[in-house]
Design a protein around this motif. Structure first.
Motif, PDB file in Angstrom:
ATOM      1  N   CYS A   1      -0.352 -23.297 -22.548  1.00 29.51           N
ATOM      2  CA  CYS A   1       0.794 -23.837 -22.646  1.00 29.51           C
ATOM      3  C   CYS A   1       1.847 -23.666 -21.554  1.00 29.51           C
ATOM      4  CB  CYS A   1       1.195 -23.771 -24.013  1.00 29.51           C
ATOM      5  SG  CYS A   1       2.235 -22.243 -24.270  1.00 29.51           S
TER       6      CYS A   1
ATOM      7  N   TRP B   1       0.750 -23.139 -36.018  1.00 30.84           N
ATOM      8  CA  TRP B   1       1.342 -21.613 -36.363  1.00 30.84           C
ATOM      9  C   TRP B   1       0.881 -21.472 -37.846  1.00 30.84           C
ATOM     10  CZ3 TRP B   1       2.529 -17.529 -34.281  1.00 30.84           C
ATOM     11  CH2 TRP B   1       3.061 -16.489 -34.914  1.00 30.84           C
TER      12      TRP B   1
ATOM     13  N   TYR C   1      -2.046 -26.689 -28.606  1.00 30.49           N
ATOM     14  CA  TYR C   1      -1.366 -25.469 -28.057  1.00 30.49           C
ATOM     15  C   TYR C   1      -0.242 -25.789 -27.599  1.00 30.49           C
ATOM     16  CZ  TYR C   1      -3.389 -27.230 -23.660  1.00 30.49           C
ATOM     17  OH  TYR C   1      -3.850 -27.928 -22.627  1.00 30.49           O
TER      18      TYR C   1
ATOM     19  N   PRO D   1       5.233 -22.448 -30.919  1.00 33.29           N
ATOM     20  CA  PRO D   1       3.938 -23.273 -31.095  1.00 33.29           C
ATOM     21  C   PRO D   1       4.397 -24.249 -32.244  1.00 33.29           C
ATOM     22  CG  PRO D   1       3.808 -21.247 -32.396  1.00 33.29           C
ATOM     23  CD  PRO D   1       4.878 -21.100 -31.783  1.00 33.29           C
TER      24      PRO D   1
ATOM     25  N   ASN E   1      -4.205 -19.622 -25.564  1.00 36.50           N
ATOM     26  CA  ASN E   1      -3.548 -20.739 -25.699  1.00 36.50           C
ATOM     27  C   ASN E   1      -2.034 -20.566 -25.284  1.00 36.50           C
ATOM     28  OD1 ASN E   1      -5.372 -21.981 -27.086  1.00 36.50           O
ATOM     29  ND2 ASN E   1      -4.605 -21.535 -29.110  1.00 36.50           N
ATOM     30  N   ARG E   2      -1.537 -19.543 -25.218  1.00 32.32           N
ATOM     31  CA  ARG E   2      -0.159 -19.059 -24.636  1.00 32.32           C
ATOM     32  C   ARG E   2      -0.281 -19.412 -23.008  1.00 32.32           C
ATOM     33  NH1 ARG E   2       2.389 -13.588 -26.265  1.00 32.32           N
ATOM     34  NH2 ARG E   2       0.216 -12.675 -25.623  1.00 32.32           N
TER      35      ARG E   2
ATOM     36  N   PRO F   1       3.747 -26.275 -26.861  1.00 36.17           N
ATOM     37  CA  PRO F   1       5.003 -25.830 -27.381  1.00 36.17           C
ATOM     38  C   PRO F   1       6.165 -26.551 -27.933  1.00 36.17           C
ATOM     39  CG  PRO F   1       5.076 -25.375 -24.982  1.00 36.17           C
ATOM     40  CD  PRO F   1       3.811 -26.384 -25.537  1.00 36.17           C
TER      41      PRO F   1
END
Length: 163
Positions: free
Chosen positions: A146, A87, A58, A82, A142-143, A60
């Motif tokens: 990260c 992605w 995950y 990502p 995941n957001r 970035p």
């Protein structure tokens, strides 16, 4: 720069340094942080990546675009994103789920018109909706995961501006 990362992880900032100074500072920082981060410089773009040893699925990356203003200051536009492989896979799964849903909705219509059972068709369509919500909630998780790494990358760009 702000300490919060909003839903659309972008930022824009004007700094008093010239574009050449910022690019030179990025080149210096590139060697200092090569253990944990990979910095790629291309024209007036700077890309920040977390090295493979520290990267999670995950993790970035940060793309920074530098634009020189008329008064010799620089506008910095940053975009967090990502990993391209993750992605692409994520979008692929969305298309597969949507395709299966549409296929079984057409099959269900055909079965309904032919006065046959549509139970299996609607079960599969329901599962596709559940899978789609699963993908959505996984993306939200995941957001959140990260965000600490996004803040680390944000600190790197701050260091480049302050050098």
């Amino acid at each position: 720069m702000e300490n919060t990362i909003v839903l659309r992880p972008r930022f824009s900032q004007d700094v008093s340094k010239s574009m050449e100074e910022i690019l030179k500072n990025a080149s210096k920082l590139k060697n200092e942080v090569k253990e944990n981060y990979r910095i790629k410089i291309s024209d007036h773009h700077i890309f920040f990546f977390i090295t493979l040893t520290k990267r999670k699925y995950y993790s970035p990356h940060l793309h920074v675009e530098l634009t020189e203003n008329e008064d010799k200051t620089t506008n910095i536009k940053g975009l967090f994103g990502p990993d391209q492989t993750v992605w692409t896979f994520f979008i692929f799964l969305h298309f597969i789920i949507a395709g299966i849903f549409l296929l079984f909705s057409m099959i269900a219509y055909s079965h309904w018109r032919l006065k046959q059972s549509t139970t299996l068709d609607f079960i599969i369509m329901g599962l596709m909706v559940i899978f789609w919500f699963g993908l959505y909630f996984q993306a939200r998780i995941n957001r959140k995961k990260c965000q600490p790494q996004m803040h680390e990358l944000n600190k790197l760009i701050s260091r480049i501006v302050e050098l």
